[in-house]
Scaffold this active site. Structure first.
Site, PDB file in Angstrom:
ATOM      1  N   ARG A  57      35.595  57.205  31.274  1.00 38.72           N
ATOM      2  CA  ARG A  57      36.198  55.884  31.089  1.00 38.72           C
ATOM      3  C   ARG A  57      37.701  55.980  30.908  1.00 38.72           C
ATOM      4  O   ARG A  57      38.435  55.012  31.157  1.00 38.72           O
ATOM      5  CB  ARG A  57      35.545  55.179  29.893  1.00 38.72           C
ATOM      6  CG  ARG A  57      36.060  53.778  29.619  1.00 38.72           C
ATOM      7  CD  ARG A  57      35.097  52.965  28.744  1.00 38.72           C
ATOM      8  NE  ARG A  57      34.626  53.733  27.602  1.00 38.72           N
ATOM      9  CZ  ARG A  57      35.292  53.872  26.450  1.00 38.72           C
ATOM     10  NH1 ARG A  57      36.494  53.329  26.298  1.00 38.72           N
ATOM     11  NH2 ARG A  57      34.768  54.579  25.462  1.00 38.72           N
ATOM     12  N   TYR A 109      45.440  31.722  44.684  1.00 35.90           N
ATOM     13  CA  TYR A 109      44.022  32.055  44.689  1.00 35.90           C
ATOM     14  C   TYR A 109      43.306  31.289  43.578  1.00 35.90           C
ATOM     15  O   TYR A 109      43.646  31.421  42.399  1.00 35.90           O
ATOM     16  CB  TYR A 109      43.840  33.556  44.510  1.00 35.90           C
ATOM     17  CG  TYR A 109      42.411  34.033  44.576  1.00 35.90           C
ATOM     18  CD1 TYR A 109      41.541  33.564  45.557  1.00 35.90           C
ATOM     19  CD2 TYR A 109      41.933  34.946  43.655  1.00 35.90           C
ATOM     20  CE1 TYR A 109      40.235  34.001  45.630  1.00 35.90           C
ATOM     21  CE2 TYR A 109      40.617  35.390  43.713  1.00 35.90           C
ATOM     22  CZ  TYR A 109      39.774  34.913  44.690  1.00 35.90           C
ATOM     23  OH  TYR A 109      38.474  35.350  44.749  1.00 35.90           O
ATOM     24  N   ASP A 179      51.434  38.312  43.071  1.00 39.72           N
ATOM     25  CA  ASP A 179      50.213  38.697  43.770  1.00 39.72           C
ATOM     26  C   ASP A 179      50.606  39.040  45.204  1.00 39.72           C
ATOM     27  O   ASP A 179      50.978  38.168  45.987  1.00 39.72           O
ATOM     28  CB  ASP A 179      49.202  37.546  43.739  1.00 39.72           C
ATOM     29  CG  ASP A 179      47.854  37.944  44.332  1.00 39.72           C
ATOM     30  OD1 ASP A 179      47.829  38.818  45.225  1.00 39.72           O
ATOM     31  OD2 ASP A 179      46.829  37.378  43.913  1.00 39.72           O
ATOM     32  N   LYS A 204      41.055  44.074  50.248  1.00 41.49           N
ATOM     33  CA  LYS A 204      41.483  43.483  51.511  1.00 41.49           C
ATOM     34  C   LYS A 204      42.112  44.558  52.409  1.00 41.49           C
ATOM     35  O   LYS A 204      41.480  45.549  52.714  1.00 41.49           O
ATOM     36  CB  LYS A 204      42.459  42.334  51.224  1.00 41.49           C
ATOM     37  CG  LYS A 204      41.978  41.337  50.175  1.00 41.49           C
ATOM     38  CD  LYS A 204      40.681  40.663  50.534  1.00 41.49           C
ATOM     39  CE  LYS A 204      40.335  39.492  49.635  1.00 41.49           C
ATOM     40  NZ  LYS A 204      40.098  39.841  48.219  1.00 41.49           N
TER      41      LYS A 204
END
Length: 378
Positions: A57, A109, A179, A204
């Site tokens: 982790r 978004y 972004d 993407k």
């Protein structure tokens, strides 16, 4: 090992994509080290310095290799997350406190706006929403803790001037995040334009093969990067090593894929301009696009995403039924050309508005397929 500048000052985009974050050159070793699949690691013995990795982790060599690569492309310190929304949500939770003011794009978004409205409601934030293309009124940044920009916006493909807005926001004491999903690090460098933070969904174009969920935050401040890593560890919002390895493998062809996608988008824009079934056609790379002037000042390339409107939902369905190359999918930036009717997901846009992501098909084939499918609507 990361790629190094040449005598002229820097490597080209393709060279950096291929070589950034690669394994050291060891005889018998691979070009790209395989994914490290581990939960615990061997701990150091008594008197030995602690190892960099002790539990899955907290760190993984596969993450770091990709973070090195993306950080080099972004020009900052990169921190990986398991999705773009994990990247944005961790950033917002880390930076915002009760009563803070947040400036958001009203046309960005929609899930990011949903997250602020639903998951951060208890903070009592003051949220100011401004469309990407503006106007950005005087005083909009006053008292703000964070300004989140998205340019080009998704799905409208409007563009804002990062450098100008970052200067204004900094004068008001705000941090600026951008972004950069639509543009990618090869299309736009928010950190070099004055932003403090660049965030993206690597699901993407960066990974590019429609088989990975991943995201990242790159920052100019190394201390903020360490805070993000600590927040990632505490929350357990960690990427899988295999997904990171797949994304790193995909990154090697980003330059090539973006070049073909942009060429296809340009050809599609030319073919669709003036088409009787198409209205509201947008692509920032077109000289006549409302966003082109701003995009040309700050973007290094324009990408493969177009937006336009068809007359109705039925027309969208008919187009998809006729097309042999364009698939219905709610993502973009992959090898396959895809089309997404955005209103079905809650975006406040006309029912027939679609986002078309030009893939890597041969240009003539794609243009012929799209125009042929549109002809069936007549």
């Amino acid at each position: 090992m990361t790629a190094s500048p040449d005598a002229a000052g820097h490597w080209g985009d393709g060279t950096r994509c291929v070589h950034s974050g690669q394994a050291d050159r060891v005889a018998g070793g691979p070009f790209l080290a395989g994914p490290v699949i581990a939960a615990p690691y061997h701990l150091a013995g008594p008197g030995e310095p602690p190892a960099q990795d002790f539990y899955g982790r907290g760190g993984n060599p596969t993450w770091r290799a990709l973070e090195d690569a993306i950080g080099e492309l972004d020009g900052g310190h990169c921190v990986l997350f398991p999705s773009g929304m994990a990247a944005i949500s961790t950033l917002l939770r880390l930076l915002l406190r009760a009563g803070d003011t947040l400036v958001l794009p009203s046309d960005g978004y929609f899930v990011a706006r949903q997250f602020v409205a639903a998951d951060l409601a208890a903070l009592g934030l003051t949220v100011r929403e401004v469309p990407t293309a503006g106007p950005w009124p005087e005083g909009v940044f006053d008292g703000a803790r964070l300004v989140l920009l998205e340019t080009p916006s998704n799905p409208g493909l409007d563009v804002c001037d990062i450098a100008a807005l970052a200067e204004r926001a900094h004068e008001a004491g705000a941090l600026v995040a951008v972004d950069n999903t639509t543009a990618t690090p090869l299309g736009q460098l928010p950190l070099s334009l004055g932003a403090d933070i660049s965030v993206a969904s690597d699901t993407k174009a960066l990974a590019g093969h429609s088989d990975v969920l991943l995201g990242h935050v790159s920052v100019a401040d190394s201390a903020l990067a360490e805070e993000l890593r600590a927040a990632r560890t505490r929350a357990g919002s960690i990427p899988g090593p295999f997904e990171a390895w797949l994304a790193h493998r995909g990154l090697g062809t980003l330059d090539l894929r973006l070049a073909r996608q942009a060429a296809n988008a340009a050809a599609l824009h030319e073919a669709l301009s003036g088409h009787p079934a198409v209205t509201g056609l947008r692509w920032p790379g077109a000289a006549e696009d409302p966003a082109h002037e701003a995009a040309a000042r700050q973007m290094r390339r324009f990408g493969g995403v177009l937006t336009f409107e068809l007359p109705s939902v039925a027309a969208v369905d008919a187009f998809l039924a006729e097309s042999r190359l364009v698939v219905a999918a709610t993502s973009f930036g992959g090898l396959h050309s895809s089309l997404d009717r955005r209103a079905q997901w809650g975006d406040p846009v006309p029912e027939g508005l679609v986002r078309l992501s030009a893939g890597c098909e041969d240009t003539a084939d794609l243009v012929g397929d799209v125009t042929g499918a549109l002809a069936a609507l007549a």
